[in-house]
Design a protein around this motif. Structure first.
Motif, PDB file in Angstrom:
ATOM      1  N   GLU A 112      49.250 -60.616 -29.707  1.00  0.00           N
ATOM      2  CA  GLU A 112      49.752 -59.830 -28.714  1.00  0.00           C
ATOM      3  C   GLU A 112      48.816 -59.473 -27.512  1.00  0.00           C
ATOM      4  OE1 GLU A 112      51.415 -56.363 -30.439  1.00  0.00           O
ATOM      5  OE2 GLU A 112      53.082 -57.322 -31.277  1.00  0.00           O
ATOM      6  N   LEU A 113      47.465 -59.418 -27.842  1.00  0.00           N
ATOM      7  CA  LEU A 113      46.376 -59.413 -27.001  1.00  0.00           C
ATOM      8  C   LEU A 113      46.352 -60.417 -26.000  1.00  0.00           C
ATOM      9  CD1 LEU A 113      43.165 -58.261 -28.623  1.00  0.00           C
ATOM     10  CD2 LEU A 113      44.223 -57.058 -27.069  1.00  0.00           C
ATOM     11  N   HIS A 114      46.964 -61.697 -26.433  1.00  0.00           N
ATOM     12  CA  HIS A 114      47.287 -62.833 -25.542  1.00  0.00           C
ATOM     13  C   HIS A 114      48.355 -63.056 -24.842  1.00  0.00           C
ATOM     14  CE1 HIS A 114      43.362 -65.265 -26.297  1.00  0.00           C
ATOM     15  NE2 HIS A 114      43.160 -64.362 -27.308  1.00  0.00           N
ATOM     16  N   GLY A 115      49.371 -61.913 -24.986  1.00  0.00           N
ATOM     17  CA  GLY A 115      50.506 -61.823 -24.372  1.00  0.00           C
ATOM     18  C   GLY A 115      51.684 -62.355 -25.080  1.00  0.00           C
TER      19      GLY A 115
END
Lengths: 450, 450
Positions: free
Chosen positions: A33-36
């Motif tokens: 999720e940090l990477h979208g």
């Protein structure tokens, strides 16, 4: 009640093992999720024709049939359904079904069980959990995603070293290198050569040279050149130099080498020591067209790859539009099985509970429930003793579960007290304000001494 | 590629819908853990004999068969396997299989898909997600857990009102009340009467009175008394008074009324307005022996129960030892389907991403990647533009996904800038220190205007 025994190939964990698995799933999902990447789930079943459209793994599918199919023709009014054996076939179908509602490039992660209809005797997993990331483009997908995805995976594994996961090595290759090289050598059966090279670890170099000649129409010199290519590894531009020194040169080969070097050089800068070009990596699946990846746990190489994938120019196509993709899939069950089996990771306690509230007698259970409610209201996981046994027995109840604190509601106006049962220290406490040490609030997954 | 169409009965969500579902699952799991429940998962399959041991739902099982069963006898060397249709049968098997490794009372939660082999024409879910909590005792299980469990569920639903979930009503009854009452009336076929009363909502009171006489051997007077019992509702001790005013009195009835009153009175104090005694609640399953529960969404009663369960004195038994239990099961897919279908909840954006880092040209992608790495290192979900299009196009890429911020790396020593694309405000920013507003860091699931 029927005899109870584990089913071979269907791994199941005790609560402590599931705590390790949950931690891994939460951690990798957070990195994704940090990477979208957005999370999706797909149904467990696909029509059989969909599952077989890639060919190769058809032997391993579980088909479904309703117990009560009554007088109906088998499959009448309904397609034959099978359980998905990976998350890539369902993704391709999901993308086609929902293309009008998705934004491309579509970055998704997906954590689900998959099933393989293996022979029960074979000792392989027949049910296991995968955690996949893929980027899917509409008509085009820039090369830089082939660099980004293994780095996201490297970051996910790096986030797990704190629980005792050994370091990983991501071995990479590029289909264009092998294909361009074989074409340049004059070998027509590129897929056949790839499949033979893929057996290198299993059958050894001599048998590979023999098979390339007997099965794939290579001369001994061509076979030796293929073997020389497969022996090259490295983390910088010298990989390309050593390949070109073998004397073959085609546009496809040079394009592949350029991509491979960009991948390992970027990776060396952003995740030093993790990504290595290894030109023997072939990956069995025919649909890969660019970068391919395999991941091993350092010191546990015999476990095989724990995360594999690659680039496919045509993940899906609806006739008018093609969807290229690149993705990797973490074999979570294999990883958890090793972490638990080798005693590398364990939770600090078997239950979420930080505090057990004692019950002096059943008539005062309400007072203990009120303490628990106050603590939970401040996000402190709390349980209440199941019965008003002697306090010694209630403390043993906590101790057996490694619950660190036991709370004693005060009687007759006396203040409440809380006891750290590891140290024996017991102090006055107010459920409206008391805080456990940060490290004790929630259980942690910890590396275990080897 | 085969024709792509949704499969009836196998719900699947777009990323926005999955975000709502994930939020619900995380929220309820958090509440369960606050109350000391440990998470487990069980395999998706059970031996058919295990699935059929409860009888009733046998018609709805999906059986598995391996596509390539070769020349083997069907099932040779392996039991016939079916997909689990609930999480209770697997829990019973798990407890028996692992009893030596578990501490009792064993409080577990379990969030998994289950499958029902429904006729595809029937429009029912054939795959759906359940979130279950159960407490399982060894030989004994105190009554207070029958009070605690619906209150945990009430707390879980209360934690979801912030995303637009309507209030819930948990209707409770006690099997001992109905059983003691029917026995006191002189009716022998207690299970039959329960099943008939269970049809009250479907067929109405007159048909129930008729059926009790024709099918369950009741006189008209007995039938009218059963109906009078079923019409009683309330939240305090007056429930017991009104039951006893019907003129029947047996030890079992009085024990059941005492438990029922303790449940609703405790609930009225701890979760006012949620739990209501409703003596028509019968629950079809024969194995309930004490409290039973059904939950409806206020204003959406026609959706049916979204969370049901009860007490069973013999969840499992290995011959020498019996395991009583009490549990409830949230029908997550039904809930999500309603929240999405009625437009009650939606995520604030379709992707996790808070910041899109623009790329000025492909040669400078590394600078954008470095900004993204710095932001992610401080837990800010960040993506990098997929290609170096004109900035206007990159901003539209963010806008289409509701990503609130676009970051522009500074060129030639100029400072970086970040633009809030909702307001147009653009300011200098340093990736080592800049913070988005708390509410923008991660997407939230929000109630939608009705």
């Amino acid at each position: 009640m029927a005899r109870i025994a584990p089913l071979s190939g269907f791994p199941e964990w005790l609560p402590e093992g599931r705590a390790v698995e949950s931690h891994i799933l939460r951690t990798v999902a957070h990195v994704f999720e940090l990477h979208g990447f957005v999370g999706i789930e797909t149904r467990a079943v696909e029509p059989l024709e969909q599952l077989l459209s890639k060919g190769e793994t058809s032997k391993e599918v579980y088909l479904l049939r309703r117990l009560q199919e009554d007088g109906e023709q088998s499959g009448s009014g309904d397609k034959t359904l099978g359980l998905h054996f990976d998350l890539t076939v369902p993704l391709a179908r999901y993308v086609l079904e929902n293309a009008g509602h998705l934004s491309f490039p579509f970055k998704r992660y997906q954590i689900q069980k998959v099933w393989r209809g293996e022979r029960p005797q074979d000792g392989r997993f027949r049910e296991f959990t995968q955690a996949d990331i893929d980027v899917v483009g509409s008509e085009e997908l820039p090369f830089h995603f082939e660099v980004e995805l293994p780095l996201v995976i490297a970051e996910a594994f790096a986030a797990l070293t704190g629980i005792g996961l050994p370091p990983v090595r991501i071995s990479v290759n590029n289909r264009k290198v092998a294909q361009g090289f074989y074409e340049g050598l004059g070998l027509a059966d590129v897929d056949g050569v790839l499949r033979t090279i893929d057996k290198l670890d299993k059958i050894g170099p001599d048998a590979v040279v023999a098979a390339l000649q007997s099965d794939n129409g290579a001369t001994e010199e061509q076979a030796r050149a293929c073997l020389a290519l497969a022996s090259i590894t490295g983390t910088d531009a010298s990989v390309a130099e050593r390949v070109l020194a073998l004397g073959v040169r085609t546009p496809r080969l040079e394009e592949g080498l350029d991509e491979l070097v960009r991948l390992v050089e970027t990776a060396a800068a952003r995740a030093p020591g993790v990504v290595v070009a290894d030109l023997r990596i072939a990956r069995g699946l025919d649909y890969y067209t660019g970068s391919v990846y395999e991941t091993t746990l350092v010191g546990h190489e015999q476990l095989g790859s724990i995360c594999s994938g690659g680039r496919y120019d045509s993940l899906a196509s609806d006739g008018s539009r093609t969807y290229p993709g690149v993705g990797l899939s973490i074999g979570v069950s294999r990883l958890v099985s090793r972490l638990l089996g080798a005693g590398l990771s364990a939770p600090s306690r078997a239950v979420p509970t930080a505090v057990l509230v004692a019950v002096s007698d059943e008539a005062h259970r309400g007072a203990s429930d009120a303490v628990a409610a106050a603590l939970r209201g401040r996000d402190i996981p709390t349980d209440v003793a199941p019965n008003a046994a002697k306090f010694g027995k209630q403390i043993r109840h906590a101790d057996r579960r490694s619950i660190p604190f036991v709370w004693f509601p005060g009687a007759d106006g006396a203040p409440d007290q809380v006891k750290d049962i590891r140290t024996g220290e017991q102090v006055d406490a107010d459920p409206a304000t008391w805080e456990p040490p940060v490290a004790d609030r929630w259980p942690a997954v910890l590396p275990q001494p080897s």
